[in-house]
Scaffold this motif. Structure first.
Motif, PDB file in Angstrom:
ATOM      1  N   LEU A   1     -20.916  73.437  12.455  1.00 18.87           N
ATOM      2  CA  LEU A   1     -20.641  74.665  12.438  1.00 18.87           C
ATOM      3  C   LEU A   1     -21.286  75.689  11.685  1.00 18.87           C
ATOM      4  O   LEU A   1     -21.890  76.545  11.923  1.00 18.87           O
ATOM      5  N   SER A   2     -21.573  75.141  10.477  1.00 18.27           N
ATOM      6  CA  SER A   2     -22.502  75.862   9.659  1.00 18.27           C
ATOM      7  C   SER A   2     -23.953  75.882   9.919  1.00 18.27           C
ATOM      8  O   SER A   2     -24.336  76.752   9.753  1.00 18.27           O
ATOM      9  N   LEU A   3     -24.295  74.861  10.490  1.00 15.01           N
ATOM     10  CA  LEU A   3     -25.647  74.624  11.041  1.00 15.01           C
ATOM     11  C   LEU A   3     -26.029  75.729  12.013  1.00 15.01           C
ATOM     12  O   LEU A   3     -26.915  76.478  12.228  1.00 15.01           O
ATOM     13  N   VAL A   4     -25.021  75.882  12.896  1.00 16.05           N
ATOM     14  CA  VAL A   4     -25.200  76.730  14.203  1.00 16.05           C
ATOM     15  C   VAL A   4     -24.934  78.035  13.644  1.00 16.05           C
ATOM     16  O   VAL A   4     -25.873  78.905  13.956  1.00 16.05           O
ATOM     17  N   VAL A   5     -24.116  78.250  12.681  1.00 14.02           N
ATOM     18  CA  VAL A   5     -23.996  79.905  12.269  1.00 14.02           C
ATOM     19  C   VAL A   5     -25.236  80.193  11.545  1.00 14.02           C
ATOM     20  O   VAL A   5     -25.736  81.366  11.787  1.00 14.02           O
ATOM     21  N   GLY A   6     -25.734  79.231  10.828  1.00 14.41           N
ATOM     22  CA  GLY A   6     -26.972  79.677   9.904  1.00 14.41           C
ATOM     23  C   GLY A   6     -28.002  79.879  10.849  1.00 14.41           C
ATOM     24  O   GLY A   6     -29.038  80.542  10.737  1.00 14.41           O
ATOM     25  N   ALA A   7     -28.279  79.131  12.081  1.00 12.58           N
ATOM     26  CA  ALA A   7     -29.239  79.129  13.125  1.00 12.58           C
ATOM     27  C   ALA A   7     -29.428  80.541  13.765  1.00 12.58           C
ATOM     28  O   ALA A   7     -30.068  81.230  14.053  1.00 12.58           O
ATOM     29  N   VAL A   8     -27.992  80.720  13.940  1.00 14.77           N
ATOM     30  CA  VAL A   8     -27.713  82.270  14.787  1.00 14.77           C
ATOM     31  C   VAL A   8     -28.258  83.211  14.041  1.00 14.77           C
ATOM     32  O   VAL A   8     -28.673  84.312  14.265  1.00 14.77           O
ATOM     33  N   VAL A   9     -27.696  83.243  12.698  1.00 15.27           N
ATOM     34  CA  VAL A   9     -27.689  84.274  11.668  1.00 15.27           C
ATOM     35  C   VAL A   9     -29.444  84.281  11.414  1.00 15.27           C
ATOM     36  O   VAL A   9     -30.046  85.508  11.480  1.00 15.27           O
ATOM     37  N   PHE A  10     -30.300  83.347  11.473  1.00 12.31           N
ATOM     38  CA  PHE A  10     -31.656  83.341  11.260  1.00 12.31           C
ATOM     39  C   PHE A  10     -32.231  84.019  12.586  1.00 12.31           C
ATOM     40  O   PHE A  10     -33.241  84.887  12.242  1.00 12.31           O
ATOM     41  N   GLU A  11     -31.989  83.485  13.678  1.00 10.03           N
ATOM     42  CA  GLU A  11     -32.482  84.016  14.986  1.00 10.03           C
ATOM     43  C   GLU A  11     -32.220  85.544  15.198  1.00 10.03           C
ATOM     44  O   GLU A  11     -33.177  86.565  15.443  1.00 10.03           O
ATOM     45  N   LEU A  12     -30.985  86.006  14.722  1.00  9.01           N
ATOM     46  CA  LEU A  12     -30.613  87.540  15.014  1.00  9.01           C
ATOM     47  C   LEU A  12     -31.375  88.035  13.623  1.00  9.01           C
ATOM     48  O   LEU A  12     -32.062  89.334  13.989  1.00  9.01           O
ATOM     49  N   GLY A  13     -31.607  87.589  12.620  1.00  7.03           N
ATOM     50  CA  GLY A  13     -32.154  88.332  11.381  1.00  7.03           C
ATOM     51  C   GLY A  13     -33.728  88.439  12.095  1.00  7.03           C
ATOM     52  O   GLY A  13     -34.271  89.384  11.813  1.00  7.03           O
ATOM     53  N   LEU A  14     -34.647  87.339  12.723  1.00 10.55           N
ATOM     54  CA  LEU A  14     -35.803  87.459  13.189  1.00 10.55           C
ATOM     55  C   LEU A  14     -35.984  88.643  13.983  1.00 10.55           C
ATOM     56  O   LEU A  14     -37.063  89.544  13.858  1.00 10.55           O
ATOM     57  N   HIS A  15     -35.016  88.631  14.768  1.00 13.92           N
ATOM     58  CA  HIS A  15     -35.051  89.832  16.089  1.00 13.92           C
ATOM     59  C   HIS A  15     -34.877  91.196  15.331  1.00 13.92           C
ATOM     60  O   HIS A  15     -35.011  91.926  15.692  1.00 13.92           O
ATOM     61  N   LEU A  16     -33.923  91.401  14.444  1.00  7.52           N
ATOM     62  CA  LEU A  16     -33.554  92.576  13.940  1.00  7.52           C
ATOM     63  C   LEU A  16     -34.536  93.103  12.682  1.00  7.52           C
ATOM     64  O   LEU A  16     -34.612  94.274  12.696  1.00  7.52           O
ATOM     65  N   LEU A  17     -35.072  92.463  12.160  1.00 13.69           N
ATOM     66  CA  LEU A  17     -35.795  92.658  11.080  1.00 13.69           C
ATOM     67  C   LEU A  17     -37.424  92.355  11.582  1.00 13.69           C
ATOM     68  O   LEU A  17     -38.209  92.324  11.366  1.00 13.69           O
TER      69      LEU A  17
END
Length: 108
Positions: free
Chosen positions: A92-108
């Motif tokens: 769960l922590s790996l998946v959440v971290g990967a989702v936050v990373f991908e969203l961060g790349l798209h938003l920033l």
């Protein structure tokens, strides 16, 4: 840069022999002896320590950006650590971290 295939194969063979000797020193020479409880307790932490040791250099000093720390990577790493500590679920922590990373790349 070495272009000679013989040198490359020699290096590969020497690294293979070195790796074998390192592993044999533990498994072959002391494999039939009981491991002290202190060492057994320490070996339990090996898998937990390997993943952060592999990821930390990529977060703190990523080569993709020329060694500049990116806020997106830091935020994703912090979210991963917080989720891991609160839920105690690695996947769960790996998946959440990967989702936050991908969203961060798209938003920033």
């Amino acid at each position: 840069m070495m272009n000679d295939p013989a040198k490359i194969w020699l290096i590969i063979a020497l690294l293979g022999v070195g790796t074998y000797l390192i592993r044999f020193s533990f498994l072959g020479l002391i494999g039939d002896r009981p491991i002290p409880p202190f060492i057994t307790r320490l070996l339990r932490f090996t898998p937990v320590a390997i993943l952060p040791a592999m990821v930390a250099p990529l977060v703190i000093w990523p080569s993709a950006t020329g060694g500049q720390t990116e806020p997106v990577r830091l935020i994703a790493a912090l979210v991963t650590v917080v989720v891991g500590l609160t839920t105690r679920k690695v996947i769960l922590s790996l998946v959440v971290g990967a989702v936050v990373f991908e969203l961060g790349l798209h938003l920033l």
